[in-house]
Scaffold this motif. Structure first.
Motif, PDB file in Angstrom:
ATOM      1  N   VAL A  83       8.083   5.530  -0.094  1.00 40.33           N
ATOM      2  CA  VAL A  83       8.009   4.427   0.864  1.00 40.33           C
ATOM      3  C   VAL A  83       6.621   3.813   0.785  1.00 40.33           C
ATOM      4  O   VAL A  83       5.610   4.517   0.826  1.00 40.33           O
ATOM      5  N   VAL A  84       6.585   2.488   0.651  1.00 41.69           N
ATOM      6  CA  VAL A  84       5.329   1.744   0.652  1.00 41.69           C
ATOM      7  C   VAL A  84       5.365   0.754   1.816  1.00 41.69           C
ATOM      8  O   VAL A  84       6.429   0.463   2.358  1.00 41.69           O
ATOM      9  N   ARG A  85       4.196   0.248   2.170  1.00 43.27           N
ATOM     10  CA  ARG A  85       4.099  -0.754   3.247  1.00 43.27           C
ATOM     11  C   ARG A  85       3.605  -2.065   2.679  1.00 43.27           C
ATOM     12  O   ARG A  85       2.613  -2.095   1.958  1.00 43.27           O
ATOM     13  N   THR A  86       4.318  -3.121   3.029  1.00 44.87           N
ATOM     14  CA  THR A  86       3.878  -4.449   2.613  1.00 44.87           C
ATOM     15  C   THR A  86       2.718  -4.882   3.498  1.00 44.87           C
ATOM     16  O   THR A  86       2.440  -4.259   4.533  1.00 44.87           O
TER      17      THR A  86
ATOM     18  N   VAL B 227       0.854  -1.189   0.000  1.00 46.81           N
ATOM     19  CA  VAL B 227       0.000   0.000   0.000  1.00 46.81           C
ATOM     20  C   VAL B 227       0.891   1.240   0.000  1.00 46.81           C
ATOM     21  O   VAL B 227       1.906   1.287   0.700  1.00 46.81           O
ATOM     22  N   LEU B 228       0.485   2.235  -0.777  1.00 47.76           N
ATOM     23  CA  LEU B 228       1.145   3.539  -0.785  1.00 47.76           C
ATOM     24  C   LEU B 228       0.209   4.507  -0.078  1.00 47.76           C
ATOM     25  O   LEU B 228      -0.883   4.797  -0.565  1.00 47.76           O
ATOM     26  N   GLU B 229       0.624   4.979   1.092  1.00 48.94           N
ATOM     27  CA  GLU B 229      -0.172   5.938   1.866  1.00 48.94           C
ATOM     28  C   GLU B 229       0.086   7.348   1.339  1.00 48.94           C
ATOM     29  O   GLU B 229       1.135   7.640   0.784  1.00 48.94           O
ATOM     30  N   GLY B 230      -0.895   8.243   1.534  1.00 43.04           N
ATOM     31  CA  GLY B 230      -0.717   9.635   1.155  1.00 43.04           C
ATOM     32  C   GLY B 230      -0.780   9.879  -0.338  1.00 43.04           C
ATOM     33  O   GLY B 230      -0.181  10.827  -0.847  1.00 43.04           O
ATOM     34  N   ALA B 231      -1.508   9.026  -1.032  1.00 47.39           N
ATOM     35  CA  ALA B 231      -1.666   9.171  -2.477  1.00 47.39           C
ATOM     36  C   ALA B 231      -3.077   8.734  -2.853  1.00 47.39           C
ATOM     37  O   ALA B 231      -3.717   7.967  -2.138  1.00 47.39           O
ATOM     38  N   ALA B 232      -3.554   9.258  -3.981  1.00 51.50           N
ATOM     39  CA  ALA B 232      -4.892   8.929  -4.467  1.00 51.50           C
ATOM     40  C   ALA B 232      -4.784   8.351  -5.868  1.00 51.50           C
ATOM     41  O   ALA B 232      -3.880   8.686  -6.634  1.00 51.50           O
ATOM     42  N   LEU B 233      -5.736   7.504  -6.186  1.00 56.24           N
ATOM     43  CA  LEU B 233      -5.796   6.854  -7.487  1.00 56.24           C
ATOM     44  C   LEU B 233      -6.948   7.444  -8.282  1.00 56.24           C
ATOM     45  O   LEU B 233      -8.057   7.590  -7.769  1.00 56.24           O
ATOM     46  N   HIS B 234      -6.672   7.784  -9.539  1.00 52.59           N
ATOM     47  CA  HIS B 234      -7.690   8.335 -10.429  1.00 52.59           C
ATOM     48  C   HIS B 234      -7.819   7.443 -11.654  1.00 52.59           C
ATOM     49  O   HIS B 234      -6.820   6.907 -12.149  1.00 52.59           O
TER      50      HIS B 234
ATOM     51  N   GLU C 104      11.373   1.186   0.500  1.00 52.28           N
ATOM     52  CA  GLU C 104      11.505   2.178  -0.561  1.00 52.28           C
ATOM     53  C   GLU C 104      11.268   1.483  -1.889  1.00 52.28           C
ATOM     54  O   GLU C 104      11.693   0.335  -2.089  1.00 52.28           O
ATOM     55  N   ALA C 105      10.587   2.188  -2.781  1.00 48.97           N
ATOM     56  CA  ALA C 105      10.274   1.614  -4.091  1.00 48.97           C
ATOM     57  C   ALA C 105      10.138   2.736  -5.109  1.00 48.97           C
ATOM     58  O   ALA C 105       9.901   3.897  -4.756  1.00 48.97           O
ATOM     59  N   TRP C 106      10.284   2.376  -6.367  1.00 46.99           N
ATOM     60  CA  TRP C 106       9.958   3.305  -7.443  1.00 46.99           C
ATOM     61  C   TRP C 106       8.455   3.294  -7.642  1.00 46.99           C
ATOM     62  O   TRP C 106       7.836   2.226  -7.689  1.00 46.99           O
TER      63      TRP C 106
ATOM     64  N   GLY D  96      -1.723  -1.887  -4.133  1.00 44.61           N
ATOM     65  CA  GLY D  96      -0.979  -2.426  -5.271  1.00 44.61           C
ATOM     66  C   GLY D  96      -0.084  -3.570  -4.852  1.00 44.61           C
ATOM     67  O   GLY D  96      -0.385  -4.295  -3.901  1.00 44.61           O
ATOM     68  N   GLU D  97       1.015  -3.700  -5.577  1.00 41.12           N
ATOM     69  CA  GLU D  97       1.978  -4.760  -5.318  1.00 41.12           C
ATOM     70  C   GLU D  97       3.392  -4.191  -5.342  1.00 41.12           C
ATOM     71  O   GLU D  97       3.695  -3.290  -6.121  1.00 41.12           O
ATOM     72  N   LEU D  98       4.232  -4.750  -4.510  1.00 41.86           N
ATOM     73  CA  LEU D  98       5.649  -4.426  -4.500  1.00 41.86           C
ATOM     74  C   LEU D  98       6.340  -5.524  -5.318  1.00 41.86           C
ATOM     75  O   LEU D  98       6.293  -6.698  -4.945  1.00 41.86           O
ATOM     76  N   VAL D  99       6.932  -5.128  -6.429  1.00 42.92           N
ATOM     77  CA  VAL D  99       7.539  -6.079  -7.357  1.00 42.92           C
ATOM     78  C   VAL D  99       9.059  -5.918  -7.323  1.00 42.92           C
ATOM     79  O   VAL D  99       9.578  -4.847  -7.638  1.00 42.92           O
ATOM     80  N   SER D 100       9.731  -6.973  -6.919  1.00 44.86           N
ATOM     81  CA  SER D 100      11.196  -7.002  -6.961  1.00 44.86           C
ATOM     82  C   SER D 100      11.611  -7.753  -8.224  1.00 44.86           C
ATOM     83  O   SER D 100      11.117  -8.847  -8.490  1.00 44.86           O
ATOM     84  N   VAL D 101      12.495  -7.134  -8.985  1.00 43.67           N
ATOM     85  CA  VAL D 101      12.955  -7.710 -10.253  1.00 43.67           C
ATOM     86  C   VAL D 101      14.313  -8.361 -10.036  1.00 43.67           C
ATOM     87  O   VAL D 101      15.158  -7.831  -9.293  1.00 43.67           O
ATOM     88  N   ARG D 102      14.517  -9.511 -10.683  1.00 45.24           N
ATOM     89  CA  ARG D 102      15.813 -10.193 -10.592  1.00 45.24           C
ATOM     90  C   ARG D 102      16.930  -9.250 -11.041  1.00 45.24           C
ATOM     91  O   ARG D 102      16.755  -8.503 -12.008  1.00 45.24           O
ATOM     92  N   PRO D 103      18.086  -9.252 -10.356  1.00 42.35           N
ATOM     93  CA  PRO D 103      19.185  -8.341 -10.716  1.00 42.35           C
ATOM     94  C   PRO D 103      19.587  -8.419 -12.190  1.00 42.35           C
ATOM     95  O   PRO D 103      19.842  -7.389 -12.820  1.00 42.35           O
ATOM     96  N   SER D 104      19.634  -9.607 -12.760  1.00 40.46           N
ATOM     97  CA  SER D 104      20.052  -9.749 -14.159  1.00 40.46           C
ATOM     98  C   SER D 104      19.043  -9.159 -15.135  1.00 40.46           C
ATOM     99  O   SER D 104      19.384  -8.866 -16.283  1.00 40.46           O
ATOM    100  N   ALA D 105      17.803  -8.959 -14.694  1.00 40.96           N
ATOM    101  CA  ALA D 105      16.748  -8.426 -15.560  1.00 40.96           C
ATOM    102  C   ALA D 105      16.411  -6.971 -15.241  1.00 40.96           C
ATOM    103  O   ALA D 105      15.575  -6.371 -15.901  1.00 40.96           O
TER     104      ALA D 105
END
Length: 139
Positions: A100-103, A36-43, A110-112, A63-72
């Motif tokens: 910052v998002v919360r799982t 979850v991303l707090e302090g934001a709204a979805l349109h 921290e996430a993009w 949403g989802e927190l997606v970690s990508v493999r280092p090689s990709a």
């Protein structure tokens, strides 16, 4: 714009059940977890959502927190920046921001996050369509 290898917070068509996930992230992921991303709204946008900062109490985006493999990672970052119209000068359809998002387990990470950029601002002003639930899947 930094290219530090952070996970991505995805909230629309890039979620694991979304059509853009299959095209741009499938096979590149090391881990996907609810977040979850707090302090934001979805349109509701034109077939995809816009995320905007919103200090209104209780506003959040599911949403989802997606970690990508280092090689990709480098390829995924370039692909997502292109998909989101993210420009180095910050004038694109979306801008990529470190946030910052919360799982689901309550862990702060921290996430993009791709937020609506200047090119989206006019569309949002002309047609604001808040998704009250904060969940693209529940609009």
């Amino acid at each position: 714009m930094s290219d530090e290898a952070l996970p991505f917070f995805v909230y629309g068509t890039l979620r694991s059940d979304g059509h853009n996930h299959v095209t741009h992230l499938a096979g590149r992921c090391a881990d996907i977890r609810p977040a979850v991303l707090e302090g934001a709204a979805l349109h509701d946008g034109p077939g995809f959502p816009w995320a905007v900062p919103d200090p209104t109490p209780g506003r959040r985006i599911v949403g989802e927190l997606v970690s990508v493999r280092p090689s990709a990672y480098a390829g995924a970052l370039a692909t997502l920046d292109e998909l989101e119209g993210c420009r180095a000068d910050g004038a694109g359809l979306y801008v990529r921001r470190r946030m910052v998002v919360r799982t689901e387990a309550g862990e702060a990470r921290e996430a993009w996050v791709y937020l609506a950029g200047p090119a989206a601002a006019e569309r949002l002003r002309a047609r604001p369509a808040l998704i009250v639930s904060g969940d693209w899947a529940d609009r």
